[in-house]
Design an enzyme around this catalytic site. Structure first.
Site, PDB file in Angstrom:
ATOM      1  N   HIS A  12      10.376  -2.677   7.470  1.00 54.74           N
ATOM      2  CA  HIS A  12       9.033  -3.261   7.452  1.00 54.74           C
ATOM      3  C   HIS A  12       8.897  -4.172   8.668  1.00 54.74           C
ATOM      4  O   HIS A  12       9.823  -4.904   8.985  1.00 54.74           O
ATOM      5  CB  HIS A  12       8.811  -4.101   6.200  1.00 54.74           C
ATOM      6  CG  HIS A  12       8.852  -3.370   4.906  1.00 54.74           C
ATOM      7  ND1 HIS A  12      10.013  -3.134   4.198  1.00 54.74           N
ATOM      8  CD2 HIS A  12       7.851  -2.821   4.163  1.00 54.74           C
ATOM      9  CE1 HIS A  12       9.737  -2.493   3.084  1.00 54.74           C
ATOM     10  NE2 HIS A  12       8.438  -2.284   3.034  1.00 54.74           N
ATOM     11  N   SER A 102      -0.195  -0.163   6.424  1.00 53.48           N
ATOM     12  CA  SER A 102       0.175  -1.330   5.630  1.00 53.48           C
ATOM     13  C   SER A 102       1.093  -0.929   4.500  1.00 53.48           C
ATOM     14  O   SER A 102       1.042   0.198   3.997  1.00 53.48           O
ATOM     15  CB  SER A 102      -1.079  -1.989   5.048  1.00 53.48           C
ATOM     16  OG  SER A 102      -1.642  -1.162   4.039  1.00 53.48           O
ATOM     17  N   ASP A 103       1.953  -1.857   4.089  1.00 48.16           N
ATOM     18  CA  ASP A 103       2.619  -1.686   2.807  1.00 48.16           C
ATOM     19  C   ASP A 103       1.543  -1.750   1.728  1.00 48.16           C
ATOM     20  O   ASP A 103       0.405  -2.159   1.985  1.00 48.16           O
ATOM     21  CB  ASP A 103       3.682  -2.769   2.607  1.00 48.16           C
ATOM     22  CG  ASP A 103       4.776  -2.319   1.644  1.00 48.16           C
ATOM     23  OD1 ASP A 103       4.502  -1.435   0.812  1.00 48.16           O
ATOM     24  OD2 ASP A 103       5.888  -2.854   1.718  1.00 48.16           O
ATOM     25  N   TRP A 104       1.887  -1.369   0.511  1.00 46.79           N
ATOM     26  CA  TRP A 104       0.888  -1.179  -0.553  1.00 46.79           C
ATOM     27  C   TRP A 104       0.254  -2.521  -0.955  1.00 46.79           C
ATOM     28  O   TRP A 104       0.858  -3.315  -1.655  1.00 46.79           O
ATOM     29  CB  TRP A 104       1.529  -0.492  -1.743  1.00 46.79           C
ATOM     30  CG  TRP A 104       1.344   0.996  -1.758  1.00 46.79           C
ATOM     31  CD1 TRP A 104       0.828   1.730  -2.782  1.00 46.79           C
ATOM     32  CD2 TRP A 104       1.642   1.931  -0.718  1.00 46.79           C
ATOM     33  NE1 TRP A 104       0.792   3.063  -2.435  1.00 46.79           N
ATOM     34  CE2 TRP A 104       1.279   3.212  -1.177  1.00 46.79           C
ATOM     35  CE3 TRP A 104       2.158   1.812   0.563  1.00 46.79           C
ATOM     36  CZ2 TRP A 104       1.428   4.363  -0.412  1.00 46.79           C
ATOM     37  CZ3 TRP A 104       2.317   2.948   1.333  1.00 46.79           C
ATOM     38  CH2 TRP A 104       1.948   4.200   0.839  1.00 46.79           C
ATOM     39  N   GLY A 105      -0.977  -2.727  -0.485  1.00 43.68           N
ATOM     40  CA  GLY A 105      -1.679  -3.961  -0.789  1.00 43.68           C
ATOM     41  C   GLY A 105      -1.389  -5.085   0.181  1.00 43.68           C
ATOM     42  O   GLY A 105      -1.729  -6.242  -0.090  1.00 43.68           O
TER      43      GLY A 105
END
Length: 689
Positions: A12, A102-105
């Protein structure tokens, strides 16, 4: 991955070093209701380049198609709307050509995240507003283009970056109408509603139950499991186990030796009361089967005619004590688990709350070792654990570290214990003697609404910290024993190219060539389809509603964020200019080679590790920095040459003042080692003015 036709994602970006406080809504549910923003990872410029951005440079250079930005803030700006991080460091310095998702949310704004370089939002909804159809983008992104707050050029850039991997990577092609997914991540049933979570749509086939396994994938999974196990202790050479050494009765103890009572494939891998095959969380996948340590160890023991006892009782230890007293050799399998932050297991909120073994592991080891003078401990853990209560016990004669190893976890452990396979794994972290020698988790708010994680150790992480402060670890980074004996000799350092102190300036960017014409049409053309259109509940559409239709008025302008420039620069920064950075960073200056010989009686693997000690002409540096490792498998008596290339980047430090990579003048010490603390051979390189 990309050779198989799948776009790989590097994650990430960046500083996502803990699960605690990664998302506000998630932690409100866990009782931290005063949290107002995610934790901020505060990283200095030199550490950003020399530590955290370093592997992303390798990934970009290797051609990764996408990069995922993380949940946390970076220097107090959310990672997915951090223009310096995405636009400058990733896309300018590292020359990344693919798309950022994006990561989830992890998206927290609309226009600002688009301007900051985010190209794709996942899963599309606003965090904690799942299946509502609410999105920072969707129709709002359409409106932003019409009202002039987001340029058509930036929208085109987002689309082209998403498409780029499909055209630039030979093995990846755009899907056709026939290329529908043949499985659903929501259900194992063959049929179900088309939109399962919304309980909407017709019944359709959801899964075709294709078996993606192959002989190659099974061999790979087993090989990875075998080579990941680290032999930490082998006093008296009691390993490998053999009946001829007087071992006729063995005792296998510990919850982690067998299966969880709930099975192997409980929801999101929360089944921690058994052997670990992975950590828990949304990315955990189900095992097709699991070979447990008890199953595999007992099989090999039976083949040698041994008697096998077993107990998975971790608390009522009278029976355990009795079985250990009968045994010639005992094997205690203990564990410690962790996972994603939205799941809590016994007050472990994603991150482990301490470094202790789970399931009364320390007491179990002490109880068995008290009665059995040959006790082997297998630590099945996601990371380092505190071993101080039992590691020096004279009856604990052997210790293995075995991370979660997938479905072959038990087979790999058993084969190492019985010598079917010679252990060759090396620790990817230091195991310390004291808790304070690890980087702490920020797990309390203490009234802080915007938690801060200051990366105070800068470039001195893990073994660098221990070396700098001359701290003796329990087991150092890169450590790992073998059943065989390897000898290194004949160190050679050959200059391939003469080093230069500074990088050359990269070439200027090519002139902008418009491949897509501005095609912003009448807003009426972007309206939601006619009334007969049956919208799926919770689905995000790009269409505008009548009340959202407004073009920018004459004289109105959008004020860009401070420091943001929508115009493309003429030239990349000095550190940029190619995939992964300035192409000359990968110029090879030296080749280091050594001869390694297996002088033992067992076939085995040896991992040669190259460390470099930089001079401190401009700024101080760690005593040793890992700059390469190579593994070779040798038969008894066989020799091989290990070779390491040293590049411009390997010799460089990041100069925060001039914002460039610099090779300092002075003496560079070269170490070829068996671990970060055990140097086998050394040499020097002198780089003058």
């Amino acid at each position: 991955m990309q050779d198989e036709g799948v776009v790989a994602t590097a994650r990430h970006l960046i500083g996502y070093e803990q699960e605690h406080f990664r998302q506000v809504g998630e932690w409100e549910e866990n009782g931290w209701d005063c949290l107002e923003s995610a934790i901020s990872s505060n990283i200095g410029d030199r550490a950003m380049h020399e530590i955290y951005l370093w592997p992303f440079a390798d990934l970009v250079r290797a051609g990764v198609g996408s990069v995922m930005c993380s949940f946390n803030k970076v220097n107090n700006t959310y990672a997915c709307q951090n223009s310096y991080l995405i636009n400058y460091l990733l896309k300018e310095e590292l020359g990344f050509q693919g798309f950022v998702l994006s990561d989830w949310g992890a998206q927290h704004s609309g226009v600002y995240s688009a301007l900051a370089g985010l190209d794709m939002t996942m899963p599309g909804e606003i965090s904690d507003e799942w299946l509502t159809g609410k999105s920072y983008w969707g129709p709002l992104l359409t409106r932003a283009v019409y009202n002039g707050t987001l340029s058509q050029d930036r929208l085109n850039d987002m689309a082209m970056r998403i498409l780029a991997p499909f055209f630039s990577i030979d093995t990846i092609s755009l899907p056709t109408e026939e290329d529908e997914p043949n499985f659903s991540s929501c259900t194992f049933h063959t049929y179900g509603q088309e939109f399962a979570y919304q309980h909407f749509g017709p019944i359709v086939q959801k899964n075709w139950h294709q078996d993606s396994r192959s002989e190659f994938s099974d061999i790979t999974a087993l090989s990875v499991a075998r080579e990941s196990i680290v032999l930490l202790k082998n006093d008296g050479h009691n390993l490998p186990i053999a009946k001829i050494d007087g071992v006729r009765r063995i005792f296998i103890a510990g919850i982690a030796a067998g299966p969880d009572p709930k099975g192997f494939n409980c929801k999101d891998k929360r089944c921690v009361d058994g052997v670990l095959t992975s950590g828990w969380g949304s990315s955990a996948v189900n095992d097709p089967f699991v070979i447990t340590p008890y199953e595999a160890i007992s099989k090999l023991a039976r083949e040698q005619g041994m008697v096998v006892d077993y107990s998975n009782d971790a608390w009522e230890l009278d029976h355990v004590q009795e079985l250990a007293d009968y045994a010639d050799l005992s094997i205690v399998v203990v564990s410690a688990d962790s996972g994603e932050g939205y799941i809590e297991v016994d007050e472990n909120f994603g991150d482990r709350k301490n470094l202790s073994l789970w399931h009364n592991g320390d007491k179990l080891i002490e109880t068995v070792a008290e009665k059995c003078r040959k006790t082997i401990v297998v630590v099945n853990s996601v990371g380092p654990v505190n071993m101080e209560k039992w590691i020096e016990n004279e009856n604990v004669v052997g210790v293995l570290y075995a991370p979660p190893l997938g479905q072959f976890v038990g087979q790999a452990i058993a084969e190492i214990l019985f010598g079917v396979i010679n252990p060759s794994g090396k620790l990817p972290f230091t195991i310390a003697r004291k808790k304070q020698h690890y980087v702490p988790i920020i797990d309390e708010l203490n009234g802080e609404k915007h938690p801060q994680d200051n990366f105070d150790r800068d470039i001195y992480l893990d073994y660098r910290f221990f070396d700098k402060h001359n701290i003796k670890p329990r087991f150092e980074f890169g450590f790992g024993l073998s059943y065989s004996k390897f000898k290194l000799c004949n160190l050679r350092i050959d200059e391939i190219n003469s080093p230069t102190e500074y990088l050359p300036y990269p070439e200027e960017y090519l002139p902008i060539y418009k491949t897509v014409e501005d095609d912003v049409c009448d807003p009426e053309d972007a309206l939601f389809p006619h009334d007969e259109f049956e919208a799926v509940p919770g689905y995000i559409y790009p269409y505008l509603y009548n009340e959202n239709v407004r073009s920018i008025d004459d004289g109105e302008t959008f004020e860009y964020p401070a420091g943001y420039n929508p115009d493309q620069p003429i030239a990349p920064p000095l550190s940029g200019g190619g995939l992964g950075g300035n192409p000359d960073l990968w110029q090879v200056y030296y080749n280091v080679s050594v001869e390694v010989k297996n002088e033992g009686k067992h076939k085995g693997g040896y991992v040669g590790q190259l460390y470099i000690e930089l001079p401190s002409t401009i700024v101080p540096s760690p005593p040793k920095i890992l700059r390469g490792f190579e593994k070779v498998f040798l038969e008894p008596g066989e020799s091989a040459i290990l070779s390491f290339s040293i590049t411009h980047r390997d010799l460089s430090i990041w100069d925060t003042y001039s914002q460039q990579w610099i090779i300092q003048t002075g003496t560079y010490k070269i170490y070829v080692s068996n671990s970060s603390r055990k140097v086998d051979l050394s040499g020097e390189i002198d780089i003058g003015c």
